[in-house]
Design a protein around this motif. Structure first.
Motif, short mmCIF file in Angstrom:
data_model
loop_
_atom_site.label_atom_id
_atom_site.label_comp_id
_atom_site.label_asym_id
_atom_site.label_seq_id
_atom_site.Cartn_x
_atom_site.Cartn_y
_atom_site.Cartn_z
N GLN A 1 0.85 -1.19 0.00
CA GLN A 1 0.00 0.00 0.00
C GLN A 1 0.89 1.25 0.00
O GLN A 1 1.86 1.33 0.75
CB GLN A 1 -0.91 0.01 1.23
CG GLN A 1 -1.95 1.10 1.25
CD GLN A 1 -3.13 0.80 0.38
OE1 GLN A 1 -3.22 -0.30 -0.18
NE2 GLN A 1 -4.04 1.75 0.24
N VAL A 2 0.54 2.19 -0.85
CA VAL A 2 1.28 3.45 -0.95
C VAL A 2 0.29 4.59 -0.78
O VAL A 2 -0.76 4.61 -1.42
CB VAL A 2 1.99 3.57 -2.31
CG1 VAL A 2 2.67 4.93 -2.43
CG2 VAL A 2 2.99 2.44 -2.49
N GLN A 3 0.64 5.52 0.07
CA GLN A 3 -0.16 6.74 0.21
C GLN A 3 0.64 7.91 -0.32
O GLN A 3 1.83 8.03 -0.06
CB GLN A 3 -0.55 6.95 1.67
CG GLN A 3 -1.52 5.89 2.18
CD GLN A 3 -1.97 6.17 3.60
OE1 GLN A 3 -1.22 6.63 4.43
NE2 GLN A 3 -3.24 5.88 3.86
N LEU A 4 -0.05 8.78 -1.07
CA LEU A 4 0.61 9.88 -1.75
C LEU A 4 -0.01 11.20 -1.32
O LEU A 4 -1.24 11.32 -1.23
CB LEU A 4 0.46 9.72 -3.27
CG LEU A 4 0.96 8.40 -3.85
CD1 LEU A 4 0.58 8.28 -5.32
CD2 LEU A 4 2.47 8.27 -3.68
N LEU A 5 0.84 12.19 -1.08
CA LEU A 5 0.36 13.50 -0.66
C LEU A 5 1.07 14.58 -1.47
O LEU A 5 2.29 14.77 -1.33
CB LEU A 5 0.60 13.72 0.83
CG LEU A 5 0.11 15.04 1.40
CD1 LEU A 5 -1.41 15.14 1.26
CD2 LEU A 5 0.53 15.20 2.85
N GLU A 6 0.28 15.28 -2.29
CA GLU A 6 0.84 16.36 -3.10
C GLU A 6 0.85 17.68 -2.33
O GLU A 6 0.01 17.91 -1.45
CB GLU A 6 0.00 16.57 -4.37
CG GLU A 6 -0.14 15.36 -5.26
CD GLU A 6 -1.43 14.59 -5.00
OE1 GLU A 6 -1.89 13.89 -5.90
OE2 GLU A 6 -1.96 14.70 -3.87
N SER A 7 1.80 18.53 -2.70
CA SER A 7 1.86 19.89 -2.14
C SER A 7 2.54 20.80 -3.15
O SER A 7 3.14 20.32 -4.13
CB SER A 7 2.62 19.90 -0.81
OG SER A 7 3.95 19.47 -1.00
N GLY A 8 2.44 22.10 -2.91
CA GLY A 8 3.15 23.06 -3.74
C GLY A 8 2.29 23.80 -4.75
O GLY A 8 2.79 24.68 -5.46
N GLY A 9 1.02 23.45 -4.82
CA GLY A 9 0.15 24.16 -5.74
C GLY A 9 -0.13 25.58 -5.26
O GLY A 9 0.23 25.96 -4.15
N GLY A 10 -0.78 26.36 -6.13
CA GLY A 10 -1.12 27.72 -5.74
C GLY A 10 -1.48 28.55 -6.95
O GLY A 10 -1.73 28.01 -8.04
N LEU A 11 -1.52 29.85 -6.72
CA LEU A 11 -1.85 30.82 -7.77
C LEU A 11 -0.58 31.49 -8.24
O LEU A 11 0.21 31.98 -7.42
CB LEU A 11 -2.83 31.85 -7.22
CG LEU A 11 -3.19 33.04 -8.12
CD1 LEU A 11 -3.92 32.54 -9.36
CD2 LEU A 11 -4.04 34.05 -7.36
N VAL A 12 -0.39 31.54 -9.55
CA VAL A 12 0.81 32.14 -10.12
C VAL A 12 0.43 32.85 -11.40
O VAL A 12 -0.53 32.46 -12.07
CB VAL A 12 1.89 31.05 -10.37
CG1 VAL A 12 1.43 30.05 -11.41
CG2 VAL A 12 3.22 31.67 -10.74
N GLN A 13 1.18 33.89 -11.73
CA GLN A 13 0.93 34.60 -12.98
C GLN A 13 1.53 33.83 -14.15
O GLN A 13 2.50 33.07 -13.99
CB GLN A 13 1.53 36.00 -12.91
CG GLN A 13 0.76 36.95 -12.00
CD GLN A 13 1.26 38.38 -12.14
OE1 GLN A 13 2.44 38.62 -12.42
NE2 GLN A 13 0.36 39.34 -11.95
#
Length: 124
Positions: free
Chosen positions: A1-13
């Protein structure tokens, strides 16, 4: 079993950069190929980039070639997506995914595990 957690998204021009990270649980991360997919509102989830278990093979959708770069650090159980020269059409929820299969990585069906996604919004 693998759990994945994304981060780093946001608003950019438009023209800006973001780096997404995907942290994986488990001691077998280094045996998995990893992929990034994205889904814009009202559209199908599409392939963005993938990397084989050892980081040697990398693959990109034509729409992001030359702008995005995928990499991994197996010691940190993390895969990255560096996104440069962002365009409004890159706006989407970005998902990372894991598979033991090392070929056909542009196909969603190859992946066994998915993260919850991180929103990337590029303003014009």
């Amino acid at each position: 079993q693998v759990q994945l957690l994304e981060s780093g998204g946001g608003l950019v021009q438009a023209g800006g950069s973001l780096r997404l990270s995907c942290a994986a649980s488990g001691r077998t991360f280094s045996s998995y190929a990893m992929g990034w997919f994205r889904q814009a509102a009202g559209k199908e989830r599409e392939f963005v980039a993938a990397i084989r278990w050892n980081g040697v093979g990398t693959y990109y959708a034509d729409s992001v070639k030359g702008r995005f770069s995928i990499s991994r650090d197996n010691a940190k159980n993390t895969v990255y997506l560096q996104m440069n020269s962002l365009k409004p059409e890159d706006t989407a929820v970005y998902y990372c995914a894991a598979t033991r299969v090392q070929y056909g990585l542009e196909y969603r069906g190859k992946y066994d595990y998915w993260g919850q996604g991180t929103q990337v919004t590029v303003s014009s």
